[in-house]
Enzyme design. Sequence first.
Site, mmCIF file in Angstrom:
data_model
loop_
_atom_site.group_PDB
_atom_site.id
_atom_site.type_symbol
_atom_site.label_atom_id
_atom_site.label_comp_id
_atom_site.label_asym_id
_atom_site.label_seq_id
_atom_site.Cartn_x
_atom_site.Cartn_y
_atom_site.Cartn_z
ATOM 1 N N LYS A 115 3.301 8.762 -11.267
ATOM 2 C CA LYS A 115 2.384 7.465 -11.529
ATOM 3 C C LYS A 115 1.401 8.771 -12.978
ATOM 4 O O LYS A 115 1.577 8.275 -14.608
ATOM 5 C CB LYS A 115 1.668 6.628 -11.056
ATOM 6 C CG LYS A 115 1.688 5.678 -10.216
ATOM 7 C CD LYS A 115 0.780 4.790 -9.947
ATOM 8 C CE LYS A 115 0.761 3.703 -8.929
ATOM 9 N NZ LYS A 115 0.076 2.774 -8.505
ATOM 10 N N LYS A 198 16.224 -2.214 -8.029
ATOM 11 C CA LYS A 198 16.173 -3.446 -7.312
ATOM 12 C C LYS A 198 14.958 -4.181 -7.979
ATOM 13 O O LYS A 198 14.440 -3.962 -8.712
ATOM 14 C CB LYS A 198 14.951 -2.300 -6.831
ATOM 15 C CG LYS A 198 13.877 -2.675 -5.242
ATOM 16 C CD LYS A 198 12.946 -1.296 -4.659
ATOM 17 C CE LYS A 198 11.976 -2.310 -4.056
ATOM 18 N NZ LYS A 198 11.339 -1.263 -2.801
ATOM 19 N N LYS A 201 9.349 -7.115 -9.146
ATOM 20 C CA LYS A 201 7.822 -7.645 -10.794
ATOM 21 C C LYS A 201 7.274 -6.798 -11.838
ATOM 22 O O LYS A 201 7.404 -7.276 -13.007
ATOM 23 C CB LYS A 201 6.137 -7.656 -9.853
ATOM 24 C CG LYS A 201 6.118 -8.415 -8.443
ATOM 25 C CD LYS A 201 4.685 -7.772 -7.781
ATOM 26 C CE LYS A 201 4.712 -7.659 -7.458
ATOM 27 N NZ LYS A 201 3.312 -7.510 -6.165
#
Length: 337
Positions: A115, A198, A201
């Site tokens: 991240k 995959k 969202k």
Amino acid sequence: MSSKPRLYSGMQPSAESLQIGNYIGALLNWKALQQTHDAYFSIVDLHAITVAQDPALLRENTRRTAAQYIAAGIDPSASTLYVQSHVPAHAQLAWVLNTITGFGEASRMTQFKDKSARQGTDATTVGLFAYPTLMAADILLYDTQIVPVGEDQRQHVELTRDLAERFNSRFGPTFTVPEVSIVRDTAKIYDLQNPAAKMSKSAESHAGVIWVLDEPSVTAKKIMRAVTDADGGVVFDRENKPGVSNLLTIYSVMAERSVQSLEDEYAGRGYGDLKKGLVEVVAGTFGPIRERVQELLGDPAELERLLAHNAERAASVADVTLARAYAGVGLLPRTSQ
Ligand code: AMP
Ligand code: TRP
């Protein structure tokens, strides 16, 4: 206290609607686990603010996430479903755990490395760095025995175990050392437009994402347009027919039928029929969930009452553990007057 083993998991309130991968990969599993475990499920809003957020949207998504879990079958009287920030002990214990966590050890967390690399140093906060110790606090406050998570969270649970053992050996027995339970990958759902990826969202395009709260007509269109192949046979073959295999997986889970029985039913009938069948099954499952979500969101006072009640139940467990940890490290107790 319940004699069932204590289980803890959390989900971020990071979208208005869950996608079908969350439903199959997480929710159905939790729904089953709540029967056999004393289950705690938190909506981890304090984790959600470790990356930039829109305040109004975070509030709204927290409500909507709670409503979807309840609508999909998490029973708030059997499980303790609550909002993390409603129980102050999480932030309090996280602070104590920060003081026994090595800088190097926290730097090795792969989620943090990924991240922070994506965001750049300027956008990366101390909060993001401390994400895993907050997660450890979530787990340890409840004397958790089992933590069901996806593979990507394994390292965080392992850190939690290390911290629990370290604390116990430095300050005396305080925490239960939890076990990780990795949710099997067989329930992994792929993007309808890109069956190599995959479903997520945060996918760049939403054309291949089925949202629990979408209108049935929108979902139908997405399913009818799902990428398949030129072969034409309704056969499960993840290598050579990833698109069709993905549709069969979703169908099989949603209809509670074996893949074999679906292959038999659709043999020689083509993908159009398979997709139409799937449209019906998804609508049949998500229809009632959407209605129940609307009902829950239409009565915010009732939803808030429910969450407040569950937060109180959670706090009554968490506060006892926090007091033990505070006393363990030598913080002077504030006596009541
Ligand atoms: P996320 O939305 O990535 O925070 O994931 C929340 C939960 O849903 C985690 O337990 C994930 O493992 C699960 N999940 C998310 N996407 C999928 C997917 N495409 N297939 C199966 N499980 C998923
Ligand atoms: N970090 C987890 C995720 O992103 C969510 C989470 C927060 C969690 N606290 C937890 C999961 C405690 C299990 C236990 O999926």
